[in-house]
Design a protein around this motif. Sequence first.
Motif, PDB file in Angstrom:
ATOM      1  N   ARG A  73     116.114  47.320  92.639  1.00  0.00           N
ATOM      2  CA  ARG A  73     116.801  47.427  92.515  1.00  0.00           C
ATOM      3  C   ARG A  73     117.043  48.518  93.045  1.00  0.00           C
ATOM      4  N   PHE A 117     128.390  55.704  90.236  1.00  0.00           N
ATOM      5  CA  PHE A 117     129.872  54.675  90.040  1.00  0.00           C
ATOM      6  C   PHE A 117     130.588  54.402  89.589  1.00  0.00           C
ATOM      7  N   CYS A 177     123.747  52.443  87.543  1.00  0.00           N
ATOM      8  CA  CYS A 177     125.208  52.185  87.648  1.00  0.00           C
ATOM      9  C   CYS A 177     126.074  53.013  87.050  1.00  0.00           C
ATOM     10  N   CYS A 192     130.079  47.847  84.635  1.00  0.00           N
ATOM     11  CA  CYS A 192     130.153  48.335  85.745  1.00  0.00           C
ATOM     12  C   CYS A 192     130.763  47.257  87.097  1.00  0.00           C
ATOM     13  N   GLY A 193     130.027  46.810  87.568  1.00  0.00           N
ATOM     14  CA  GLY A 193     130.334  45.977  88.581  1.00  0.00           C
ATOM     15  C   GLY A 193     129.617  45.337  89.173  1.00  0.00           C
ATOM     16  N   CYS A 194     128.382  44.895  88.597  1.00  0.00           N
ATOM     17  CA  CYS A 194     127.008  44.509  90.081  1.00  0.00           C
ATOM     18  C   CYS A 194     127.299  43.173  88.189  1.00  0.00           C
TER      19      CYS A 194
HETATM   20 ZN    ZN Z   1     126.366  48.285  88.025  1.00  0.00          ZN
END
Ligand code: ZN
Length: 418
Positions: free
Chosen positions: A95, A202, A199, A285-287
């Motif tokens: 990761r 960002f 995360c 977050c975005g993942c």
């Molecule tokens: Zn993330």
Amino acid sequence: LKISIHKVDIPVAYGPAFEGERIRKDDMQIEIGGPGVPAFEFVCTKEADEVEDGKIQVIGPDLDDMPQGPGVSIGIVAEVTGRKMQPDFEPIFERQMHRFLGEAQGIFHMGQRDIIRHRISKDAFKAGLRLKHIGKIIHAKFHGEFGAIIDKVQVTLYTKKEDVEGKLKEVRAAFAERDARLGDMTDDSVNLFYSCTLCQSFAPSHVCIVTPERSGLCGSVSWLDGKAGYEINPTGPNQPIEKRKVIDDRLGQWDGTNEFLYSSSNRALEKVSLYSIMTDPMTSCGCFECISAMLPMANGIMVVDRDFTEMTPSGMKFSTMAGTVGGGLQTPGFMGHSKFYLGSKKFISADGGLARVVWMPKALKEELSEQLEKASKEMDLENFLDKIADETVAQTEEEVVEYMQKINHPALSMDPMF
Ligand code: ZN
Ligand code: SF4
């Protein structure tokens, strides 16, 4: 905290300033992975005599011999050895590749495991960056940051599509084995959960709270990984969270989890329900591997994963939804989560659980059929997989509702979602 003194020997600038740096389509030399393109990154533990420290191999064509643009298949394998190394640490190191590779100017790193999507810029290519430098970064950073655990690192990059496809079977089996290590542990059986705040680089207010029955939304941090992460780096992004007093059992709120969220979201958020999409859901977050979204007319939710790029019954594509839920916000009715969480008994259990799922892409249903089958049996949902509509029978919310009526979907007779 140990300060890294390992210099990263590559022809482009390197440092935290470049993490999250976007590379637009027009500026990219290649894109690795993405929907439908086999690609992965994988860390595995080897015996001491199986690893030659610093050996970097590119098996297949390098950037000079690849056509510009998307659709590139690459498998990145980092083999490590060390007296203190444990297989439980593999996912943690893996990761961290997000940060290690993302800090190179001209490399954009996205995703993890077998759903990666990385870009290398034209400028970096012109400056001399080649695939072996990806190996050099991993070698230098693994030594620099995990030197107490790792003695030797070698990296192999497979760049022929057939090799990547061949290796993927092995790699996916290893991922499945990791997920299975959790076995029958439940949230009720432990007093500690673990955070992941990796995360926040960002999405500053984003906090994943990782429990035995709910992995981090990227799918690559399980409760065991959180525990291992804390052992490797006690001041790092994985911290133990004592549950303490129950605030709401059904929603999954405790004194300890709420307080942790408050302090580590920089006081942006006060409450989080681990088991609800409607009331104080976890931030995204975005993942995220998947997004769940409420479909009001259907009295249920649809689930879509990153590989499905068509329109969904919510009237939005995955990419648009990702923009809505991402960034570290709580968005009731929407939530990013891992694939693992879909097969969990705690999957939005406060809102009715798996029985609320009315639509998902056919490929996702097939991929997760084993775990969904198991979960639906445990919840006494008969032939439930057939009751979940997919794009072959319903593309709009209206069509989903029609399908639900035809097959008598359980969500039709459940309490209103809000
Ligand atoms: Zn993330
Ligand atoms: Fe950690 Fe969550 Fe980011 Fe995964 S998505 S790396 S679990 S903060």
